[in-house]
Scaffold this active site. Structure first.
Site, PDB file in Angstrom:
ATOM      1  CE  LYS A 109       6.014  -6.716   5.603  1.00 26.47           C
ATOM      2  NZ  LYS A 109       4.293  -6.370   5.298  1.00 26.47           N
ATOM      3  CB  SER A 156       3.272  -9.886   3.198  1.00 27.88           C
ATOM      4  OG  SER A 156       3.048  -8.257   3.493  1.00 27.88           O
ATOM      5  CB  SER A 160       1.035  -6.264   3.639  1.00 26.10           C
ATOM      6  OG  SER A 160       0.848  -6.544   2.305  1.00 26.10           O
TER       7      SER A 160
END
Lengths: 509, 486
Positions: free
Chosen positions: B79, B154, B178
């Site tokens: 990420k 996210s 997330s």
């Protein structure tokens, strides 16, 4: 004439700890000795993703300061974020302590020589047993706080320092040096109990000494290792009867508007700024004006304070607990601290017992190195007063071996040498000559037979003077002494020479 | 070679048998990524050249019999909120579009020293603010099950990377769901560890007291393999600790029959009054059915199902949206245009919204009413869980009230978007470990969309819940079903 107004002063003093590494990272803690932005890392630059890892030594040092100043050490302490935007603050928040400082309360004893006005602090004057009070009071009878020498503290906490901005005069540009960013910084806050510029100066000096004796900070104000802020307000003086039973009537609780003076980087500046503010605020009040609540700076060359920022509302730092650092069990850490080093107060008592004069005590104590040197020497010396004298007046550079100085003090004490020769020996010894050989060189003349010869010679060469003395004109002896001294090039002890002249002139044989 | 359906174990066995080299493996992933990335928008930064070089080094190690571990030669997608030294790290925001960190996050150091290969930096909602990747300044990622739908957020890019086989595994971060939400939307397994189990050093902070890095992969077994590498106490993260020290994780839980699983009534039984916080009211009925089937499977294996109550969980979202913006406003203060070039104008709408909210909730006169009150309620939510975990080993619920939603469906209404996290959020204030694992599918507009179940464990029961899901995945196949994207 009594002053119309009395100042109420509180101090905030920041001191940089001298730990090896910074407060929340492993960077070298050396804000002054390195090229700009060399002692920095992702953490103290506040780069995205970095986290603070608290420096245990800095916490221990703060606990030490608290213990030295009689504070209550918190069972548990925590960190808070204090938010404000400024280019020298990389994260735009400072990790500080808000409602759970490492040390709460406490007091600092001003040194006995300080000429603080006879006023003391007290919660309620009736509370004669308690030695720690919060607000100023005016009862001369409070046992806890004799002579106003005890300055009550609010708190002592630990935080990270900011970087430094350097402004270039020529090209309108500014530079940021973050070597100092993240250095461990201890903030001490006093209660508003200080009542004169002099007392404030004395507080700062004594606090600096304590920090140095604890070995936790160099506390050099010129280098910014110690920085003071003054909060000062004036209120109307009232005629008080010190013998009155309660204080509630003779206290004027109405404090004036508080003015903050920042960036004071010398003891003189602290005192001068306060004196200036007392004068400035008095004049405003006299002319019926109102003192503005503001932050002022100090202009050292003009010896004036100047307005920096009017504080209509208090700044909102949006404090909230630092989520990146769990609370710390301070009480547990406190156990890791051994005995504190001997502090100035204890040394004063000790030196006093050793027979030193107050003036000399302060000279020695003001210099940690000198005090260490003095004590190393003192344990081998009988007359410590002579020792202190020699140290302060002759060898304040401390280049002489402690044992040599002790030897010298002992010889002087036993009358074996005069001051003039002592001075010469010390001078040469400091250049590296051995003290024994110097004593041989200079003391030879002092030893019995040589001096006897010279004295006898002087009498024989001046029979008329000898006759005068014998006839009772004893002041003529000075001439003979002078002759001997000339012959010995000043190496003889005048007192001994006098004794010997008398001995030869008046003895039966 | 085919990389679809590869797992960490399959890769290791293939390498051991010399079916393929690490270079061949990485090349295959690169060629797949090159085809799919333009379609799915997974990577903000492709790290392919460096990955190939690392692959060669991994092959050399294999030849010299110096294999570093289970992950040696395994590509992992990261990420883009996690810093990798000298590789562009944007956190999905234009503010950092030229930011090359001079250091690597602890998790990256650990992965690299275990031989894992950083394959690319995945897309996310800017600064992890969002549940769909629609808040990314680099465009949204697409759900491989239906390209008109969001992948969840996210950590959407990481979920898509695994789901579409652009990498066998990925790292995400979970502040309010997330990791779990995109795992559920994309049909993979995502694990949010106990707060503190994995060092946050190098994770660009969203809300510091909630953030946690965790693994995302096809299965719980792979998540465990990665978790074993990245977890542990880190000197640089004062909130980190070693979950292996916890005495309740060393036991092996081979028998589902020994497990008691709690069914929180608030997550299943509809409230009478229609309210935003009436958890169960928001849950689609077919989603509920999928979870009920998963519960039935666990029950068939002998797990004991008991009803429990988490009365304060309904305040989870409210607590979260006070404490989180407070921390966000603080954490984003450093982007002032001095060190990172871009001024605060470059913040997106959502970041600005959270800065405004958080500045308000922490300002003098309001901090007591909002921030401190929320922290008290947070403690109550935590106590609810503590009480329940005295009776049960774990809690089960859906991950999200709905399957993946359509682009644009919620982005105009922040509150609606926030509600996607209503079932995942209560875990974060309590700092608990939780897994999102594939439990079945529901149909929307003729397309199969994956649905995840959420297994929540007690503090430090990370290995316990991982092993339970591993057991579940031994007897189910949902996690092996991949979308057809090529």
């Amino acid at each position: 004439m009594k002053n119309k107004y009395e100042p109420i002063i509180g101090l905030e003093i920041h001191a940089e700890l001298n730990t090896k590494s910074k407060m929340f990272c492993g960077c070298k803690n050396d804000p002054f000795g390195s090229a700009p932005n060399t002692n920095v890392c992702p953490v103290c630059l506040g780069l995205p993703g970095t986290l603070p890892a608290p420096n245990k030594q800095a916490i221990l040092d703060t606990i030490k300061i608290g213990k030295a100043l009689n504070s209550k050490i918190a069972v548990k302490t925590k960190w808070d974020r204090k938010h404000y935007f400024y280019p020298d603050l990389p994260k735009n928040y400072q990790i500080s302590q808000y409602d759970q400082p490492i040390c709460e309360g406490g007091y600092l004893n001003l040194p006995p020589h300080s000429e603080s006005p006879a006023i003391h602090s007290g919660d309620e004057c009736g509370n004669k047993k308690s030695s720690i009070h919060k607000a100023p009071c005016f009862n001369a009878g409070c046992e806890g706080l004799p002579n106003g020498k005890k300055i009550v503290l609010t708190r002592i906490h630990l935080e990270e320092d900011t970087g430094k901005l350097l402004h270039s005069a020529g090209d309108k540009s500014s530079f940021i040096d973050l070597n100092r960013a993240g250095a461990p910084l201890v903030e001490l806050v006093t209660e508003p109990v200080i009542i004169s510029a002099k007392q404030a100066g004395e507080f700062c000096r004594e606090y600096q000494l304590i920090l140095r004796y604890l070995g936790v900070s160099n506390a050099d104000m010129e280098k910014g290792e110690m920085r003071a802020e003054v909060n000062i307000s004036l209120r109307k003086s009232e005629i008080r009867n010190p013998k009155s039973e309660t204080n509630s009537n003779n206290r004027n609780p109405k404090l004036g508007t508080k003015v903050e003076v920042k960036n004071l980087n010398s003891f003189k500046a602290v005192e001068k700024a306060i004196e200036y503010e007392i004068k400035r605020q008095s004049e405003i009040l006299d002319s019926g004006g109102k003192v503005a609540q503001e932050t002022r700076g100090w202009n050292d060359s003009k010896q004036k304070t100047f307005s920096q920022r009017i504080k209509e509302t208090s700044a909102d730092y949006r404090y909230f607990p630092e989520p990146d650092i769990p609370p710390i069990a301070t009480k547990v850490l406190e156990k890791e601290i051994g005995k504190l080093p001997e502090l100035p107060d204890a040394k004063r008592d000790k030196y006093k017992k050793w027979g030193l004069e107050d003036k000399d005590i302060e000279v020695i104590i003001a210099n940690l190195k000198m005090s260490d040197y003095f004590e190393q020497t003192a344990y081998n010396t009988n007359n410590k007063k002579i020792l202190a004298n020699l140290l302060i007046n002759e060898v304040s550079d401390m280049r002489l071996k402690p044992n040599d100085l002790a030897y010298m003090a002992n010889v002087i004490d036993s009358g074996g040498i005069n001051r003039t020769i002592a001075k010469k020996i010390l001078e040469e010894a400091r250049q590296g000559k051995s003290i024994e050989s110097l004593f041989k060189k200079y003391q030879k003349i002092d030893s019995g037979t040589d001096l006897n010869k010279i004295v006898k010679k002087a009498i024989a060469q001046n029979p008329d003077v000898a006759a005068k003395i014998k006839a009772g004109k004893t002041q003529a002896i000075a001439y003979l002494i002078g002759q001997v001294m000339r012959e010995t090039r000043g190496k003889a002890d005048a007192k001994k020479v006098e004794e010997k002249i008398a001995h030869f002139l008046f003895s039966i044989y | 070679m085919q990389v679809e359906n590869l797992t960490i174990d399959k890769i290791r066995r293939g390498l051991d048998r010399k079916d393929f080299s690490v270079v061949e493996l990485i090349k295959s992933y690169i060629s797949r990524a090159k085809k799919l990335n333009p379609k799915l928008n997974v990577f903000i930064t492709e790290n392919f050249d460096l990955a190939l070089e690392k692959a060669r080094q991994a092959d050399e190690r294999r030849q010299k019999n110096e294999i570093l571990g289970e992950l040696d030669g395994v590509p992992v997608a990261i990420k883009d909120a996690i810093c990798v030294k000298n590789i562009l790290t944007t956190a999905g925001s234009k503010i950092l579009q030229n930011y090359y960190p001079p250091y690597s996050a602890t998790v990256i150091e650990k992965l690299e020293s275990a031989g894992a290969i950083i394959f690319g930096k995945t897309n996310l909602d800017a600064f992890a603010h969002g549940s769909s990747t629609e808040n990314s300044d680099f465009g949204p990622s697409k759900n491989p099950w239906d390209l008109s739908r969001v992948p969840g957020g996210s950590s959407g890019g990481s979920a898509v990377a695994v789901s579409a086989s652009l990498a066998p595994a990925a790292l995400g971060s979970d502040t309010g769901g997330s990791i779990r939400l995109p795992a559920s939307f994309c049909g993979i397994t995502g694990f949010k560890p106990t707060y503190g189990a994995v060092s946050r050093y190098g994770l660009i902070a969203m809300a510091s007291s909630f953030d946690q890095i965790g693994p995302m992969a096809s299965s719980a077994q792979e998540c465990r393999q990665i978790f074993e590498v990245i977890s542990g106490r880190d000197q640089r993260d004062a909130t980190s600790f070693d979950v292996k020290d916890a005495n309740n994780t060393n036991k092996k839980f081979n028998q589902l029959a020994n497990m008691t699983i709690g069914l929180p009534k608030e997550y299943f039984t509809p409230f009478r009054e229609k309210s935003l916080t009436g958890l169960a009211d928001e849950i689609d009925s077919d989603v509920k059915q999928v979870i009920k089937k998963a519960i039935a499977i666990l029950q068939n294996q002998g797990a004991k199902i008991v009803n429990v109550s988490l009365p304060n969980s309904k305040y989870g979202l409210a607590v979260y949206y006070i404490v989180q913006p407070t921390e966000v406003a603080s954490n984003l203060a450093r982007y002032d245009g001095i060190l990172f070039g871009k001024t605060r104008e470059y913040f997106g709408q959502e970041a600005k919204r959270r800065i405004m909210l958080g500045t308000f909730t922490s300002s003098a006169g309001y901090v007591q009413k909002y921030y401190h009150t929320a922290q008290k309620v947070r403690e109550l939510i935590k106590q609810d869980f503590d009480k329940v975990f005295e009776k049960v080993d774990m809690i089960i619920s859906p991950v999200s009230p709905t399957p993946a939603f359509k682009f644009g469906e919620k982005v105009e209404d922040p509150l609606k978007m926030y509600l996607s996290d209503i079932l995942t959020v209560p875990v974060n204030p309590a700092g608990l470990p939780a897994i999102s694992a594939p439990a079945g599918f529901v149909k929307r507009e003729g397309k199969d969309l994956p649905v995840g179940m959420q297994i929540i464990g007690a503090q430090k029961a990370d290995y316990k819940i991982l092993e339970v899901v591993e057991k579940y995945q031994e007897i189910t196949d949902w996690h092996n079903i991949k979308p057809k994207v090529l």
